[in-house]
Each structure stands twice: as structure tokens, then as C-alpha cells.
Write an enzyme that holds these catalytic residues in place. Structure first.
Site, mmCIF file in Angstrom:
data_model
loop_
_atom_site.group_PDB
_atom_site.id
_atom_site.type_symbol
_atom_site.label_atom_id
_atom_site.label_comp_id
_atom_site.label_asym_id
_atom_site.label_seq_id
_atom_site.Cartn_x
_atom_site.Cartn_y
_atom_site.Cartn_z
ATOM 1 N N HIS A 53 -7.437 1.507 -1.875
ATOM 2 C CA HIS A 53 -7.644 1.951 -0.497
ATOM 3 C C HIS A 53 -9.090 1.756 -0.015
ATOM 4 C CE1 HIS A 53 -3.802 3.762 -1.243
ATOM 5 N NE2 HIS A 53 -3.766 4.395 -0.098
ATOM 6 N N GLU A 87 2.104 -1.723 8.905
ATOM 7 C CA GLU A 87 0.874 -2.085 9.626
ATOM 8 C C GLU A 87 0.995 -3.427 10.342
ATOM 9 O OE1 GLU A 87 1.044 -1.183 6.424
ATOM 10 O OE2 GLU A 87 0.149 0.816 6.441
ATOM 11 N N PHE A 90 -5.825 -1.492 5.038
ATOM 12 C CA PHE A 90 -4.537 -1.984 5.527
ATOM 13 C C PHE A 90 -4.704 -2.667 6.885
ATOM 14 C CE2 PHE A 90 -3.362 2.003 3.105
ATOM 15 C CZ PHE A 90 -3.215 1.323 1.915
#
Lengths: 277, 316
Positions: free
Chosen positions: B122, B59, B84
Site C-alpha cells: 500500500h 479503481e 491504487f
């Protein structure tokens, strides 16, 4: 390289070194070590290789250079001033509030700077974006990138390395300024980066290793890299930190060093003597 | 594109809008970090293979490459999970994109509790807080298909960086296709006089609408505002409704620290001190569960909004 061309480039490198010492010495402190070590690379790029136009810094078709070790900015500024991108008087404004020449390269302040850098590793990804962008636009230009040896400890460098090989960025030509020193000591003691050729080679790059202060070797290595159509190229340049700034040459402490203007003038005089030999 | 109220996934609106923009402007490119399938942009890749750049699971590099592409005149939309996009690549987005004054449109998917079974690792609860501190950045969280489409077109046209939160799965259509939607201007979904509910994003705008109905059944008149742009905040609208109702409840599918509730309270405390309650995540990490479980677990429900509104009214 012909003797005459070599002499001219060496003379130019000496001029840029003197300008860089004067520039940092006028302020009294700066990243002299990592600036001096890249000057021969910058000299070959700006005075022999790169397709650029100081009158038109944003010319679409130009070759681009990302100096990812952004703290080498003062050396780049000396070159850009010498090339006429801005008045030489700007060099005495280095790091003064409101200046167009900040410690680390800033594309929005300095004519001729192709990308903003300073947080190590980030210039690598940006350079890949530039190289990919030029290819997408069918622009026939090279993207050059200079990274530091300490910088090579950043994970992002290797993300970008993998990307460049995967996307076959054959017009990407990078240099590692391997002066063997970083802030906390010798690179080998802080976090060794060898086998540096093996690392880049393993990431799919064309790799060469040269004396980074020999303008002939730099020039030849770039020519060889340009022959590579499919693979990005890395030229590992063995250099000396602070090269040509005798009070700091080969010293870890030269990364960022305080020295007054009188000391700068002495160092410049020493360099001039070297040139007359 | 098909009619916006026919979409069943927000990511499909994103993908079709991106395809529409790419057709109009060859500068539009898309990047992803191994989540093309998840983020729904496979059709974009099929139509524009040269303009979809998959960077793999990297990323930081994605944002840096996007910034480099921007310096060559492209308009990059870089998408990955919101956690991310904002945590992993924060310095790259901060410096290479924003400080360098590039035009990177960063799309963070699976906002807050919608990360469900991917759990705490996440679950972007702090993406809005992280993004709000970046100078001049525009920060967006669209609640419905019509506003997502219209905001995306304005995000594209905005001459700078944008962080946009985006739901992947499921969709909601609140507005008619002719609804006026302007970046930086909140939308009054329903007018009211006793309390103002200011919400952002699909989850909490839906809960705020439900809360308005529950309050209405008890004779309480609540205004509902869809504050799709968190930064710059529509201070004029916030001020108008704070003065009118003298009670404000913010509703966000995110950490209360630094997000929508913070933005509204920062403005009101200086310009129009007003009693507030902030419905959102109370300084906690995420965890696994269904969206329904997680909304209850973290207090992101219409019932919580209703009780916050009543508390404020009782204090009047």
C-alpha cells in the site's frame, strides 16, 4: 418491422459497408473484420433509434454512443460522414498523419464521437459515467455502448457491469458484437466467454440474444431494452467477422488486414451484386 | 470551514474544501472506491448523497466513470490510496482521463511512508514518477493545511486532469491564511545563501524545515522551498536558487527515480548545471512500520538532508 423499413435499413447498411471497405482500402490496411461486423447495429442506431443532430454534435439532450471496441472506428466514421457530421472526403484520410479519423475513436478529433476508446474495456466505464451523468442532470437520453467479444475478457468490463446494475442505469443499452473471433484465433479457443448470457444476467442485466445482422431483430431488441426502466440492458449480437467484405468474411485474419484499393473495389462490386439480387 | 490552523487531519481539509466547492458549483462530484471512511469524505456523502459515487473496490472503473462524468460536464474528484490510484488505474487515468482530455482530479492518499502498517503493498513510492510521465498532467503534493486548501481550489479550476497526493491523518500548518499559494509556483519558506533545500509534501517539508534549523546552528545558511507542484515545475525559482546557492538538495517521500529530485535535476542539468543530492527512497519497495521507523529505514530525515547539504558545501 415493415418490409419497406427493413429494405431501407438493409440498403443503408450496404452503403455503409461499401464506404467502410473503400475507406480502409484507400489506406490499404485496417481493422476491417470488427468494423464490418458492427455495421448493422450502427445502422439501426443511427438511422432509426438514436436522437441525434449532425448539425450539433454536442447537443446536451442527444443519445450517446460509446464504441468501446475503438478499432471499429472506420465503420463509425462511414456512418458519421454519411450523416453529414463531416465531409465524406475525410474518409480517405483514415490514419494519415494529422487526420481527424484515427484508427481508434477519438472524441477530440472526430465530430460525433462521444468518447475516446482504444484500450479495450475502458469505454465501458466511461459509458456508465455518461449514463449516470445524464441521469444526474435529468437528461432524458439513452447511452448506447458497443463492446467486442474478445473485449469481454477484460476485467474492467465486469467492474463496469456490476456498477451499472448497482446504480440501476436503466438507460444504458449495450451490445456485444459476438463475431466469435479475436486476433489470436477463435474466441472459444483463446479464452471462451460463454455462457455470455448467463454472465450478464448474473451481473444483474436484462439480456437478449439476437442475430446481429438482422436489422429487424436489432430494432426489436432495442425497443425491448428501452422498456426496462431499472436494469441496464445487454443485447448479445451473433455476428460474422468481416461481414460483407468477402475476402475476409468469417476469417480470423480479417481483424487487421491489408488489401489494396483495386481489391476493395472488387469487394464493393460483389456487395453491389448482392444488393441487386 | 474552520480556521485552517485548527485542522488536525489533512483529509478533513480535503473534505471541507470539497463540500465548499460542491456548494458553489453543482458540477463538483466525488468518487471513491470503498475508502470514503478512510479518506474522510463521509460528510460530503451526507450532504450530497447523489454526488458521492462509491464504486466499490474497483479503481479502474472509478477512474473510467469519472472520465465519463467529465464528458457530461461534471468535475469529478476521485480518491483512493495513492498506490491504487496510480498503479492500479494507470491506463484508465492515462487514456480515458488524460488522453481523452477530460477533467479528472485524482486524489492519491497515504503518500509514501505514511502508509505505515499497510506496508509495502500500500506504500506509494512511485506514484509521483508514474504521474509525471503523463503529458500535460499537473502533479501536486501539498505540505500544509493552508496550501492544501488553496491548491485544491486551483485544482478544481484547472481545465484538465490533476494528480494530487494527500495526507490523510495528521496535519501541519506552516502558512498564514493570507499566504499566496499558486499552482506551479514554489513557496520560499526561508531564504538562504549556502544551500537550497527543495522539498515537497508534509513529511519532507517538515524535515527540510528541521534541517534548516540544524544547519543554521552550525552557521550554514539554507534556503527552504516548498515545491508543492512537481509538474509543471517552477523552473524559474529552481534556477534562481541554484545560481544563488550553487548547491541543491531535493527532499521527497517517494522514489528518487522520476520524482521531484528527477524533475529538478532534469531542469538544472540542461539549464544551470548545479551540484545536487536527492534525498528520497533509493529504488526500494516499501514495508511495514511506524512512520518514524520508515523515515529512518528509507533515509527520509532531517539528519540525512543535513549531511547531504554538508557534502555539497564541502565540494564547493
Amino acid at each position: 418491422m415493415e418490409a419497406q423499413e427493413r429494405a431501407a435499413l438493409e440498403d443503408k447498411a450496404r452503403t455503409i459497408r461499401k464506404m467502410t471497405i473503400d475507406e480502409i482500402g484507400y489506406l490499404g490496411v485496417g481493422h476491417i473484420g470488427g468494423a464490418m461486423s458492427v455495421i448493422d447495429i450502427l445502422t439501426v442506431l443511427y438511422y432509426k433509434v438514436m436522437k441525434i443532430d449532425a448539425e450539433n454534435p454536442s447537443w446536451e439532450e442527444r443519445d450517446k454512443l460509446v464504441v468501446s471496441k475503438g478499432h471499429a472506428g472506420p465503420a463509425v466514421y462511414a456512418v458519421l460522414a454519411d450523416k453529414g457530421y463531416f465531409p465524406q472526403s475525410w474518409l480517405h484520410t483514415l490514419n494519415i498523419g494529422g487526420t481527424n479519423l484515427p484508427s481508434h475513436c477519438d472524441m477530440n478529433r472526430t465530430p460525433g464521437i462521444d468518447f475516446t476508446t482504444g484500450s479495450l474495456g475502458q469505454g465501458t466505464s466511461a459509458a456508465m459515467g455518461i449514463a449516470l451523468g445524464d441521469r444526474m442532470k435529468d437528461i432524458d437520453a439513452y447511452t448506447y455502448l458497443i463492446i467486442g467479444d474478445g473485449e469481454s475478457q477484460e476485467g474492467q468490463v465486469w467492474e463496469a457491469a456490476m456498477f451499472a446494475a448497482h446504480y440501476r442505469l436503466g438507460k444504458m443499452i449495450a451490445f456485444t458484437d459476438f463475431n466469435k473471433m479475436q486476433i489470436d484465433g477463435e474466441v472459444a479457443a483463446v479464452m471462451g466467454i460463454e455462457d455470455i448470457m448467463g454472465k450478464w444476467s448474473g451481473f444483474g442485466w436484462h439480456v437478449q440474444r439476437i442475430d446481429g445482422h438482422d436489422v429487424g431483430q436489432i430494432s426489436d431488441a432495442i425497443a425491448a431494452a428501452q422498456q426496462e426502466q431499472e436494469r441496464p440492458s445487454m443485447i448479445i449480437c451473433d455476428t460474422i467477422k468481416g461481414k460483407g467484405f468477402f475476402p475476409g468474411e468469417g476469417k480470423v485474419g480479417s481483424h487487421s488486414m491489408a488489401f489494396d484499393y483495386a481489391r476493395a473495389q472488387e469487394a464493393i462490386a460483389q456487395l453491389e451484386q448482392e444488393g441487386s439480387r | 470551514m474552520k480556521a485552517l490552523n485548527e485542522y488536525t487531519d489533512m483529509r478533513a481539509v480535503y473534505a471541507d474544501t470539497l463540500i465548499e466547492l460542491a456548494g458553489e458549483d453543482e458540477r463538483v462530484v466525488a468518487l471513491d472506491a470503498d475508502l470514503i471512511a478512510a479518506n474522510g469524505t463521509a460528510e460530503f456523502r451526507r450532504l450530497y448523497p447523489q454526488r458521492m459515487i462509491n464504486v466499490g473496490v474497483a479503481e479502474a472503473n472509478m477512474v473510467g466513470v469519472a472520465a465519463g462524468l467529465s464528458s457530461r460536464g461534471f468535475i469529478p474528484f476521485a480518491s483512493t490510496f495513492g498506490c491504487f490510484a496510480t498503479r492500479r488505474a494507470f491506463d484508465q487515468f492515462f487514456l480515458s482521463a488524460n488522453y481523452a482530455r477530460r477533467q479528472v482530479k485524482l486524489i492519491g492518499t497515504d503518500p509514501g511512508v505514511t502508509a505505515q502498517f499497510n506496508g509495502g503493498t500500500h506504500m506509494p513510492f512511485c506514484d509521483m514518477s508514474l504521474m509525471r510521465v503523463i503529458p500535460d498532467l499537473v502533479v501536486v503534493d501539498a505540505a500544509d493545511t493552508v496550501s492544501l486548501y488553496k491548491l485544491l481550489r486551483q485544482v478544481y479550476a484547472h481545465p484538465g486532469c490533476v494528480y494530487m497526493r494527500m495526507h490523510r491523518k495528521g496535519a501541519m500548518t506552516i502558512y498564514e491564511e493570507d499566504q499566496e499559494v499558486t499552482l506551479g509556483k514554489g513557496i520560499v519558506i526561508s531564504d538562504g545563501s549556502d544551500v537550497t533545500l527543495i522539498a515537497s509534501g508534509m513529511v519532507m517539508v517538515a524535515e527540510a524545515i528541521k534541517a534548516e534549523q540544524l544547519l543554521s546552528a552550525e552557521g550554514i545558511s539554507a534556503a527552504v522551498i516548498d515545491m508543492h507542484t512537481i509538474k509543471p515545475l517552477d523552473e524559474e525559482l529552481v534556477g534562481t536558487y541554484a545560481k544563488k546557492t550553487r548547491a541543491v538538495v531535493t527532499c521527497e517521500n517517494a522514489q528518487r527515480i522520476g520524482g521531484l529530485g528527477s524533475a529538478v535535476s532534469e531542469y538544472l542539468s540542461e539549464s544551470c548545471p548545479t551540484r545536487m543530492r536527492r534525498v528520497g527512497v533509493h529504488d526500494e519497495f516499501g514495508e511495514v512500520g511506524t512512520q518514524q521507523y520508515l523515515q529512518e529505514r528509507f533515509g527520509l530525515t532531517a539528519e540525512k538532508i543535513v549531511s547531504a547539504a554538508k557534502e555539497l558545501i564541502a565540494l564547493k
